[in-house]
Design an enzyme around this catalytic site. Structure first.
Site, short mmCIF file in Angstrom:
data_model
loop_
_atom_site.label_atom_id
_atom_site.label_comp_id
_atom_site.label_asym_id
_atom_site.label_seq_id
_atom_site.Cartn_x
_atom_site.Cartn_y
_atom_site.Cartn_z
N GLU A 241 -82.49 69.10 -5.96
CA GLU A 241 -81.98 70.08 -6.91
C GLU A 241 -81.00 70.98 -6.17
O GLU A 241 -81.20 71.28 -4.99
CB GLU A 241 -83.10 70.97 -7.48
CG GLU A 241 -84.00 70.30 -8.48
CD GLU A 241 -85.18 69.59 -7.83
OE1 GLU A 241 -85.43 69.86 -6.63
OE2 GLU A 241 -85.82 68.76 -8.49
N TYR B 157 -72.93 66.83 -1.50
CA TYR B 157 -73.78 65.76 -2.03
C TYR B 157 -72.94 64.71 -2.78
O TYR B 157 -73.16 63.52 -2.62
CB TYR B 157 -74.86 66.35 -2.95
CG TYR B 157 -75.79 67.30 -2.23
CD1 TYR B 157 -76.33 66.97 -0.99
CD2 TYR B 157 -76.14 68.53 -2.79
CE1 TYR B 157 -77.17 67.84 -0.32
CE2 TYR B 157 -76.98 69.41 -2.13
CZ TYR B 157 -77.49 69.07 -0.89
OH TYR B 157 -78.33 69.93 -0.23
N ASN C 295 -73.75 76.60 -6.59
CA ASN C 295 -73.56 76.22 -5.19
C ASN C 295 -72.58 75.04 -5.09
O ASN C 295 -72.96 73.90 -4.86
CB ASN C 295 -74.90 75.88 -4.55
CG ASN C 295 -74.84 75.79 -3.03
OD1 ASN C 295 -73.74 75.71 -2.46
ND2 ASN C 295 -75.98 75.79 -2.38
N GLY D 74 -68.64 69.70 9.79
CA GLY D 74 -69.28 68.40 9.59
C GLY D 74 -70.77 68.36 9.90
O GLY D 74 -71.39 67.31 9.79
N GLY E 72 -73.36 69.76 8.30
CA GLY E 72 -74.17 69.51 7.11
C GLY E 72 -74.14 68.04 6.72
O GLY E 72 -75.17 67.44 6.42
N ARG E 73 -72.94 67.47 6.75
CA ARG E 73 -72.82 66.05 6.41
C ARG E 73 -73.59 65.19 7.42
O ARG E 73 -74.26 64.23 7.05
CB ARG E 73 -71.34 65.64 6.41
CG ARG E 73 -71.13 64.19 6.01
CD ARG E 73 -69.68 63.79 6.14
NE ARG E 73 -68.78 64.61 5.36
CZ ARG E 73 -68.65 64.54 4.03
NH1 ARG E 73 -69.38 63.70 3.34
NH2 ARG E 73 -67.80 65.32 3.41
C1 LIG Z 1 -74.19 73.36 2.12
C2 LIG Z 1 -74.12 73.38 3.65
C3 LIG Z 1 -75.36 72.72 4.21
C4 LIG Z 1 -72.88 72.58 4.09
O1 LIG Z 1 -72.88 72.52 5.51
P1 LIG Z 1 -71.52 72.41 6.36
O2 LIG Z 1 -71.90 72.05 7.73
O3 LIG Z 1 -70.67 73.61 6.17
O4 LIG Z 1 -70.81 71.18 5.61
P2 LIG Z 1 -69.79 70.15 6.28
O5 LIG Z 1 -68.88 70.85 7.20
O6 LIG Z 1 -70.55 68.98 6.80
O7 LIG Z 1 -68.93 69.70 5.00
C5 LIG Z 1 -69.35 68.58 4.26
C6 LIG Z 1 -68.72 68.65 2.87
O8 LIG Z 1 -69.24 69.77 2.16
C7 LIG Z 1 -68.22 70.26 1.31
N1 LIG Z 1 -67.87 71.61 1.74
C8 LIG Z 1 -68.12 72.18 2.94
N2 LIG Z 1 -67.68 73.46 2.95
C9 LIG Z 1 -67.13 73.66 1.73
C10 LIG Z 1 -66.52 74.76 1.10
N3 LIG Z 1 -66.38 75.94 1.74
N4 LIG Z 1 -66.10 74.63 -0.17
C11 LIG Z 1 -66.26 73.46 -0.84
N5 LIG Z 1 -66.84 72.38 -0.30
C12 LIG Z 1 -67.26 72.48 0.96
C13 LIG Z 1 -67.04 69.34 1.45
O9 LIG Z 1 -67.21 68.28 0.50
C14 LIG Z 1 -67.22 68.82 2.85
O10 LIG Z 1 -66.60 67.59 3.07
P3 LIG Z 1 -65.12 67.56 3.69
O11 LIG Z 1 -65.16 68.32 4.97
O12 LIG Z 1 -64.86 66.11 3.88
O13 LIG Z 1 -64.24 68.21 2.67
C15 LIG Z 1 -73.95 74.83 4.20
O14 LIG Z 1 -72.89 75.44 3.52
C16 LIG Z 1 -75.20 75.69 4.06
O15 LIG Z 1 -76.07 75.66 4.91
N6 LIG Z 1 -75.26 76.51 2.97
C17 LIG Z 1 -76.38 77.42 2.77
C18 LIG Z 1 -77.64 76.70 2.37
C19 LIG Z 1 -77.43 75.81 1.17
O16 LIG Z 1 -76.80 76.20 0.18
N7 LIG Z 1 -78.00 74.58 1.24
C20 LIG Z 1 -77.95 73.61 0.18
C21 LIG Z 1 -79.12 73.82 -0.72
S1 LIG Z 1 -79.18 72.60 -2.04
#
Ligand SMILES: CC(C)(COP(=O)(O)OP(=O)(O)OC[C@H]1O[C@@H](n2cnc3c(N)ncnc32)[C@H](O)[C@@H]1OP(=O)(O)O)[C@@H](O)C(=O)NCCC(=O)NCCS
Length: 161
Positions: free
Chosen positions: A116, A128, A121, A92, A94-95
């Site tokens: 973007e 989002y 991804n 959670g 990222g959210r």
């Molecule tokens: C994208 C990113 C920021 C998500 O951060 P995170 O802390 O893992 O995300 P969260 O745990 O808050 O999850 C939030 C939502 O993201 C989605 N999500 C998270 N992990 C996921 C996975 N492995 N597969 C699909 N959806 C996923 C889900 O919708 C999730 O909501 P839910 O838990 O209610 O199902 C992280 O994966 C990251 O840093 N990635 C590398 C950098 C990047 O790609 N940034 C975005 C650039 S546009």
């Protein structure tokens, strides 16, 4: 930029948001290099320390585990970077950081958040979409990639007053 917020976050541990400072850059770069195939350089981050930019740090128990970079362009907040350390994903964070930067953009008078995201991804796209962002278009070949340029989805979230 002096906004600080400490609240109970997901799970047992509290998450805290604050502004990124120059002294955070080595940690930010460490996370950036694990987050992207084509990471930003230090020079790119340094160029974001401007009045119309917001650089948000997400900390857990005092340690920086993620960050976001937002540019305010007239009344539009452009989310340029959002990244969570690989060890801290999926609970959670990222959210939480996304909601924080959206709240701040609204408070700062922005009318929408725009971003973007690579078409490949799906994790970020899901994040989002679940936060209310809608797809408004595509930028062909926007991102470099190993097998040639990759398209970007353009997504926006209108902000209520
Ligand atoms: C994208 C990113 C920021 C998500 O951060 P995170 O802390 O893992 O995300 P969260 O745990 O808050 O999850 C939030 C939502 O993201 C989605 N999500 C998270 N992990 C996921 C996975 N492995 N597969 C699909 N959806 C996923 C889900 O919708 C999730 O909501 P839910 O838990 O209610 O199902 C992280 O994966 C990251 O840093 N990635 C590398 C950098 C990047 O790609 N940034 C975005 C650039 S546009």
């Amino acid at each position: 930029m002096s906004n600080e917020q400490a609240v109970s976050g997901p799970g047992e541990n509290s998450l805290e948001t604050r502004s990124v400072s120059c002294s955070d850059l080595s940690r930010v770069l460490e996370i950036e290099r694990q987050g992207y195939s084509h990471p930003w350089s230090e020079a790119v981050f340094l160029d974001c320390f401007k009045d119309n930019y917001r650089l948000w740090a997400l900390c857990k128990e005092g340690a920086l585990i993620g960050y976001a970079v937002v540019a305010y362009l007239v009344d539009e907040a452009h989310l340029l970077n959002l990244c969570i350390h690989p060890d801290s994903r999926g609970f959670g964070a990222g959210r939480y950081l996304l909601e924080h930067l959206v709240d701040k953009a609204r408070e700062d008078g922005m009318t929408q958040v725009l971003l973007e995201v690579r078409v490949s991804n799906r994790t970020a796209e899901q994040l989002y979409r679940s936060a209310g962002f809608g797809e408004i278009g595509c930028r062909p070949g926007y991102y470099p990639a190993a097998n040639g340029p990759e398209d970007a989805r353009v997504m926006t979230l209108p902000l209520d007053k």
